[in-house]
Design a protein around this motif. Sequence first.
Motif, PDB file in Angstrom:
ATOM      1  N   LYS A   1       0.828  -1.215   0.000  1.00 19.17           N
ATOM      2  CA  LYS A   1       0.000   0.000   0.000  1.00 19.17           C
ATOM      3  C   LYS A   1       0.859   1.261   0.000  1.00 19.17           C
ATOM      4  N   LYS A   2       2.161   1.128  -0.226  1.00 19.37           N
ATOM      5  CA  LYS A   2       3.068   2.275  -0.175  1.00 19.37           C
ATOM      6  C   LYS A   2       2.877   3.186  -1.385  1.00 19.37           C
ATOM      7  N   ASP A   3       3.133   4.477  -1.164  1.00 23.27           N
ATOM      8  CA  ASP A   3       2.975   5.489  -2.197  1.00 23.27           C
ATOM      9  C   ASP A   3       4.267   5.640  -3.000  1.00 23.27           C
ATOM     10  N   GLY A   4       4.161   5.569  -4.311  1.00 21.43           N
ATOM     11  CA  GLY A   4       5.337   5.734  -5.147  1.00 21.43           C
ATOM     12  C   GLY A   4       5.075   5.334  -6.583  1.00 21.43           C
ATOM     13  N   VAL A   5       6.170   5.108  -7.296  1.00 21.88           N
ATOM     14  CA  VAL A   5       6.098   4.713  -8.703  1.00 21.88           C
ATOM     15  C   VAL A   5       6.803   3.374  -8.856  1.00 21.88           C
ATOM     16  N   TYR A   6       6.141   2.458  -9.540  1.00 23.27           N
ATOM     17  CA  TYR A   6       6.708   1.135  -9.828  1.00 23.27           C
ATOM     18  C   TYR A   6       7.474   1.212 -11.145  1.00 23.27           C
ATOM     19  N   HIS A   7       8.739   0.803 -11.094  1.00 23.11           N
ATOM     20  CA  HIS A   7       9.629   0.842 -12.256  1.00 23.11           C
ATOM     21  C   HIS A   7       9.950  -0.579 -12.711  1.00 23.11           C
ATOM     22  N   CYS A   8      10.392  -0.708 -13.952  1.00 24.78           N
ATOM     23  CA  CYS A   8      10.847  -1.984 -14.489  1.00 24.78           C
ATOM     24  C   CYS A   8      12.108  -2.408 -13.749  1.00 24.78           C
ATOM     25  N   ILE A   9      12.140  -3.630 -13.255  1.00 29.43           N
ATOM     26  CA  ILE A   9      13.298  -4.142 -12.525  1.00 29.43           C
ATOM     27  C   ILE A   9      14.515  -4.266 -13.441  1.00 29.43           C
ATOM     28  N   CYS A  10      14.296  -4.405 -14.722  1.00 35.12           N
ATOM     29  CA  CYS A  10      15.402  -4.587 -15.665  1.00 35.12           C
ATOM     30  C   CYS A  10      16.072  -3.273 -16.055  1.00 35.12           C
ATOM     31  N   CYS A  11      15.272  -2.271 -16.436  1.00 38.67           N
ATOM     32  CA  CYS A  11      15.854  -1.054 -17.008  1.00 38.67           C
ATOM     33  C   CYS A  11      15.508   0.223 -16.251  1.00 38.67           C
ATOM     34  N   GLY A  12      14.600   0.152 -15.295  1.00 40.00           N
ATOM     35  CA  GLY A  12      14.240   1.333 -14.518  1.00 40.00           C
ATOM     36  C   GLY A  12      13.166   2.209 -15.128  1.00 40.00           C
ATOM     37  N   ASN A  13      12.585   1.808 -16.252  1.00 39.11           N
ATOM     38  CA  ASN A  13      11.527   2.576 -16.892  1.00 39.11           C
ATOM     39  C   ASN A  13      10.324   2.691 -15.940  1.00 39.11           C
ATOM     40  N   PRO A  14       9.780   3.914 -15.706  1.00 38.09           N
ATOM     41  CA  PRO A  14       8.582   4.036 -14.873  1.00 38.09           C
ATOM     42  C   PRO A  14       7.390   3.374 -15.565  1.00 38.09           C
ATOM     43  N   LEU A  15       6.688   2.518 -14.817  1.00 33.94           N
ATOM     44  CA  LEU A  15       5.598   1.737 -15.402  1.00 33.94           C
ATOM     45  C   LEU A  15       4.220   2.095 -14.859  1.00 33.94           C
ATOM     46  N   PHE A  16       4.087   2.072 -13.531  1.00 30.70           N
ATOM     47  CA  PHE A  16       2.784   2.257 -12.893  1.00 30.70           C
ATOM     48  C   PHE A  16       2.918   3.154 -11.670  1.00 30.70           C
ATOM     49  N   ASP A  17       1.931   4.007 -11.447  1.00 29.77           N
ATOM     50  CA  ASP A  17       1.883   4.834 -10.257  1.00 29.77           C
ATOM     51  C   ASP A  17       1.020   4.133  -9.209  1.00 29.77           C
TER      52      ASP A  17
END
Length: 132
Positions: A41-57
């Motif tokens: 439930k933490k607030d932040g942005v989910y990034h791709c584990i491989c390249c760091g591309n922002p994926l989901f808020d």
Amino acid sequence: MTDKEHDENGQWQQKLTPEQFNICRLKATEPPFTGKYADCKKDGVYHCICCGNPLFDSTTKYDSGSGWPSFWDVSSEHSVAAHADSSHGMRRVEVVCKSCDAHLGHVFEDGPQPTGLRYCINSAALDLKERS
């Protein structure tokens, strides 16, 4: 497998854990209700584990009851790409990172409004960067 794919897989194997490699590069799936972000439930942005591309808020994350982190929208038009997936005798839509082509999960049309989509994503494919 081509020489290029073999070289790239070797590089990914050095960077990723075995679970991350199997999911992101070999299109495996983690068991439901086991991923570290399934109930997060933490607030932040989910990034791709491989390249760091922002994926989901995190503001688009919701509890779908599926056992995987679920989101009703992507961070931007540069986040993910979708491809038809007929593996395992099913017709689904695979979701991959638009930047590095990492397998993330699948998208379904049974999510909440305003999009009606459910991006069902493997925790192992994600890296949450919390907002402070």
